[in-house]
Design a protein around this motif. Structure first.
Motif, PDB file in Angstrom:
ATOM      1  N   ARG A 278      -6.900   2.038   0.899  1.00  0.00           N
ATOM      2  CA  ARG A 278      -8.508   2.482   1.088  1.00  0.00           C
ATOM      3  C   ARG A 278      -8.229   2.613  -0.829  1.00  0.00           C
ATOM      4  N   ALA A 279      -9.766   2.673  -0.949  1.00  0.00           N
ATOM      5  CA  ALA A 279     -10.376   2.659  -2.611  1.00  0.00           C
ATOM      6  C   ALA A 279     -11.254   3.242  -2.597  1.00  0.00           C
ATOM      7  N   ARG A 280     -11.004   4.425  -3.590  1.00  0.00           N
ATOM      8  CA  ARG A 280     -12.551   4.779  -3.829  1.00  0.00           C
ATOM      9  C   ARG A 280     -12.896   5.761  -5.054  1.00  0.00           C
ATOM     10  N   ARG A 281     -13.875   5.250  -5.492  1.00  0.00           N
ATOM     11  CA  ARG A 281     -14.157   6.258  -6.740  1.00  0.00           C
ATOM     12  C   ARG A 281     -14.100   7.663  -7.050  1.00  0.00           C
ATOM     13  N   ASP A 282     -13.790   7.241  -8.251  1.00  0.00           N
ATOM     14  CA  ASP A 282     -13.813   8.981  -8.840  1.00  0.00           C
ATOM     15  C   ASP A 282     -14.333   9.135 -10.212  1.00  0.00           C
ATOM     16  N   GLY A 283     -15.383   9.260 -10.373  1.00  0.00           N
ATOM     17  CA  GLY A 283     -16.363   8.788 -11.645  1.00  0.00           C
ATOM     18  C   GLY A 283     -16.174   7.618 -12.343  1.00  0.00           C
ATOM     19  N   ASP A 284     -15.496   7.199 -13.074  1.00  0.00           N
ATOM     20  CA  ASP A 284     -15.576   5.702 -12.926  1.00  0.00           C
ATOM     21  C   ASP A 284     -14.457   4.969 -12.602  1.00  0.00           C
ATOM     22  N   ASP A 285     -12.963   5.858 -12.707  1.00  0.00           N
ATOM     23  CA  ASP A 285     -11.893   5.516 -12.381  1.00  0.00           C
ATOM     24  C   ASP A 285     -11.910   5.147 -10.569  1.00  0.00           C
ATOM     25  N   TRP A 286     -10.818   4.167 -10.009  1.00  0.00           N
ATOM     26  CA  TRP A 286     -10.689   4.238  -8.878  1.00  0.00           C
ATOM     27  C   TRP A 286      -9.555   4.980  -8.407  1.00  0.00           C
ATOM     28  N   ILE A 287      -9.511   5.375  -7.247  1.00  0.00           N
ATOM     29  CA  ILE A 287      -7.920   5.786  -6.383  1.00  0.00           C
ATOM     30  C   ILE A 287      -7.405   4.756  -5.318  1.00  0.00           C
ATOM     31  N   LEU A 288      -6.434   4.500  -5.540  1.00  0.00           N
ATOM     32  CA  LEU A 288      -5.379   4.197  -4.061  1.00  0.00           C
ATOM     33  C   LEU A 288      -5.017   4.419  -3.250  1.00  0.00           C
ATOM     34  N   THR A 289      -5.111   4.772  -2.358  1.00  0.00           N
ATOM     35  CA  THR A 289      -4.222   5.774  -0.348  1.00  0.00           C
ATOM     36  C   THR A 289      -3.335   3.996   0.077  1.00  0.00           C
ATOM     37  N   GLY A 290      -2.288   4.791   0.295  1.00  0.00           N
ATOM     38  CA  GLY A 290      -2.198   3.531   1.419  1.00  0.00           C
ATOM     39  C   GLY A 290      -0.547   2.628   0.851  1.00  0.00           C
ATOM     40  N   GLY A 291      -0.198   1.645   1.754  1.00  0.00           N
ATOM     41  CA  GLY A 291       1.136   1.245   1.397  1.00  0.00           C
ATOM     42  C   GLY A 291       1.360  -0.187   1.580  1.00  0.00           C
ATOM     43  N   LYS A 292       2.033  -1.287   1.389  1.00  0.00           N
ATOM     44  CA  LYS A 292       1.934  -1.950   1.378  1.00  0.00           C
ATOM     45  C   LYS A 292       3.973  -2.965   2.705  1.00  0.00           C
ATOM     46  N   MET A 293       3.448  -3.803   2.812  1.00  0.00           N
ATOM     47  CA  MET A 293       5.071  -3.591   2.932  1.00  0.00           C
ATOM     48  C   MET A 293       5.531  -5.400   3.508  1.00  0.00           C
ATOM     49  N   TRP A 294       7.189  -5.590   2.954  1.00  0.00           N
ATOM     50  CA  TRP A 294       7.412  -6.585   2.931  1.00  0.00           C
ATOM     51  C   TRP A 294       6.550  -8.015   2.375  1.00  0.00           C
ATOM     52  N   ILE A 295       6.665  -7.567   0.402  1.00  0.00           N
ATOM     53  CA  ILE A 295       5.962  -7.170  -0.252  1.00  0.00           C
ATOM     54  C   ILE A 295       6.832  -8.229  -1.279  1.00  0.00           C
ATOM     55  N   THR A 296       7.539  -9.585  -1.235  1.00  0.00           N
ATOM     56  CA  THR A 296       8.202 -10.252  -1.832  1.00  0.00           C
ATOM     57  C   THR A 296       8.019  -9.777  -4.116  1.00  0.00           C
ATOM     58  N   ASN A 297       8.998  -9.645  -4.592  1.00  0.00           N
ATOM     59  CA  ASN A 297       9.002  -9.782  -6.066  1.00  0.00           C
ATOM     60  C   ASN A 297       8.909  -7.712  -5.602  1.00  0.00           C
ATOM     61  N   ALA A 298       8.424  -6.703  -5.543  1.00  0.00           N
ATOM     62  CA  ALA A 298       7.842  -5.267  -5.788  1.00  0.00           C
ATOM     63  C   ALA A 298       8.902  -4.728  -6.763  1.00  0.00           C
ATOM     64  N   PRO A 299       9.852  -4.610  -6.577  1.00  0.00           N
ATOM     65  CA  PRO A 299      11.264  -3.750  -6.611  1.00  0.00           C
ATOM     66  C   PRO A 299      11.715  -4.025  -8.450  1.00  0.00           C
ATOM     67  N   VAL A 300      10.710  -5.485  -8.391  1.00  0.00           N
ATOM     68  CA  VAL A 300      10.845  -5.609 -10.004  1.00  0.00           C
ATOM     69  C   VAL A 300       9.652  -5.833 -10.910  1.00  0.00           C
ATOM     70  N   ALA A 301       9.106  -5.751  -9.952  1.00  0.00           N
ATOM     71  CA  ALA A 301       7.648  -6.153 -10.400  1.00  0.00           C
ATOM     72  C   ALA A 301       7.001  -5.580 -11.466  1.00  0.00           C
ATOM     73  N   ASP A 302       6.475  -5.832 -12.272  1.00  0.00           N
ATOM     74  CA  ASP A 302       5.735  -5.586 -13.927  1.00  0.00           C
ATOM     75  C   ASP A 302       4.496  -5.052 -13.469  1.00  0.00           C
ATOM     76  N   VAL A 303       3.530  -6.135 -12.085  1.00  0.00           N
ATOM     77  CA  VAL A 303       2.215  -5.789 -11.852  1.00  0.00           C
ATOM     78  C   VAL A 303       1.859  -6.197 -10.530  1.00  0.00           C
ATOM     79  N   ALA A 304       1.225  -5.376 -10.366  1.00  0.00           N
ATOM     80  CA  ALA A 304       0.678  -5.680  -9.128  1.00  0.00           C
ATOM     81  C   ALA A 304      -0.893  -6.278  -8.124  1.00  0.00           C
ATOM     82  N   VAL A 305      -0.664  -6.753  -7.861  1.00  0.00           N
ATOM     83  CA  VAL A 305      -1.340  -7.316  -7.484  1.00  0.00           C
ATOM     84  C   VAL A 305      -2.521  -6.987  -5.624  1.00  0.00           C
ATOM     85  N   ILE A 306      -3.122  -5.671  -5.297  1.00  0.00           N
ATOM     86  CA  ILE A 306      -3.018  -4.822  -5.098  1.00  0.00           C
ATOM     87  C   ILE A 306      -4.824  -4.800  -3.916  1.00  0.00           C
ATOM     88  N   TRP A 307      -4.625  -4.836  -2.523  1.00  0.00           N
ATOM     89  CA  TRP A 307      -6.341  -5.211  -1.908  1.00  0.00           C
ATOM     90  C   TRP A 307      -6.235  -4.470  -1.090  1.00  0.00           C
TER      91      TRP A 307
END
Length: 386
Positions: free
Chosen positions: A150-179
């Motif tokens: 989930r993504a929820r607004r908090d003022g001008d910011d976003w707060i992301l909560t949850g998890g993703k599984m079986w994500i290639t490159n995740a342990p070494v990534a510098d940026v994650a595109v999260i849905w």
């Protein structure tokens, strides 16, 4: 006189000089930096992602089909041929390139702001920055519409909560595109992996894609500025379009694994003697080799046809992924039978390819999902969830 499987129909005549050059250059870097080491990486379940990314970046293989921001602007067929050579070495190595270029980079290139593109894409194209693509969840693989993140607004910011599984490159990534799901629908975010609350652990004990870094992402109240949102990504169509982009590389890549298995089986059958003659001299062996060569060539012609199309519809990509991965896996298994007991040895690539293709068969759309995509196009009826 022996003939290579893809030489049977002289399919090289269908390629341009530039396409052959891309294939040759990719094959050379694979021969130098992957093939001598990949069996050991697979055995240890570890791969030097950053070192490989830098080598691939030097050749322009990362995001090679994108334009601008340091990307090569290659054609679809050039990209496909590169994927075929990469996966001829190992599916996990091709996955590194596909996830980097066709998922993480493509998402930012297609849906990101100009600031996001400038921030991430040049470094990713050079292999200096690693990206991952966080869509799949432990309870929502083929059904991303019901994702729990989930993504929820908090003022001008976003707060992301949850998890993703079986994500290639995740342990070494510098940026994650999260849905994530928000009140307005599915949104995408470019998340620096150093952001507090973001963590990624390596998934251990894999029996497939062991020469690939695969992770589980946890998002614990990850606070992001509004500028982290991909502004043009509105709804589930955005991440699904990224998957369609990446599936094209799989159509070609799976052929590379199948070709490597078949070439290994032919070489083995010619040199291995049983009952006083080479295995290749027996009718049953030649029948297997002939049938596998037919399927490899048909898959190649399908991939080339799709690569020449000016645009591709999702169901056309599904046809390619369903056929080529399914047939590549059959070829790998059949080649294993020709090698006999040696077929399970790490000294030969065949069972490694077969194990990897079990994952390729599943990720970015299972065979069943692609059958339903094709079925819906044929009948006009949506059978998902039916």
């Amino acid at each position: 006189m022996a003939t290579s499987p893809l030489d049977m129909l002289d399919v090289d005549d269908l390629l341009s000089d530039e396409e052959r050059d891309v294939r040759s250059v990719t094959r050379r870097v694979v021969d130098d930096h992957v093939r001598p080491y990949v069996a050991d990486w697979y055995e240890r379940g570890a791969v030097p992602v950053r070192e490989l990314a830098l080598e691939f970046g030097k050749l322009g293989l990362l995001g090679m089909h994108l334009t601008g921001y340091g990307c090569a602007g290659a054609s679809a067929v050039q990209y496909g041929l590169a994927c075929m050579e990469l996966e001829a070495a190992d599916s996990g190595v091709r996955s590194l390139v596909s996830v980097q270029g066709s998922l993480a980079m493509y998402a930012i290139w297609k849906y990101g702001s100009e600031e996001q593109k400038q921030q991430w894409l040049p470094g990713m194209a050079a292999g200096e920055l690693i990206g991952c693509f966080g869509l799949t969840e432990s309870d929502h693989g083929s059904d991303p519409a019901n994702m729990s993140t989930r993504a929820r607004r908090d003022g001008d910011d976003w707060i992301l909560t949850g998890g993703k599984m079986w994500i290639t490159n995740a342990p070494v990534a510098d940026v994650a595109v999260i849905w994530a799901r928000a009140d307005t629908g599915v949104l995408g975010f470019a998340v620096p992996t150093t952001t507090p609350g973001f963590s990624a652990r390596e998934i251990a004990n894999k029996l497939s894609l062991r020469a690939s870094s695969t992770g589980e992402i946890t998002l614990d109240e990850v606070r992001l500025p509004a500028s982290a949102q991909l502004p043009a990504a509105q709804g589930l169509k955005a991440p699904l379009s990224c998957l369609t982009e990446a599936r094209f590389g799989i159509i070609w890549g799976s052929l590379g694994a199948a070709r490597d298995c078949l070439e290994t089986a032919i070489s083995y059958a010619v040199s291995r003697e049983q009952f006083g003659r080479p295995l290749a001299g027996f009718q049953l062996t030649q029948a297997k080799l002939a049938d596998m060569t037919l399927e490899l060539q048909k898959g190649y012609l399908l991939a080339l046809h799709l690569g020449r199309r000016p645009t591709l519809r999702p169901e056309q990509v599904s046809v390619g992924k369903l056929n080529n991965v399914r047939e590549a896996l059959k070829i790998a298994r059949q080649c294993r039978t020709i090698l006999g007991a040696n077929g399970i040895s790490g000294e030969y690539p065949v069972l490694r390819h077969a194990n990897n293709l079990e994952s390729v068969l599943t990720y970015e759309g299972t065979s069943e999902v692609h059958q339903l995509v094709i079925g819906q196009r044929l009948t006009g009826l949506n059978a998902f969830g039916g």
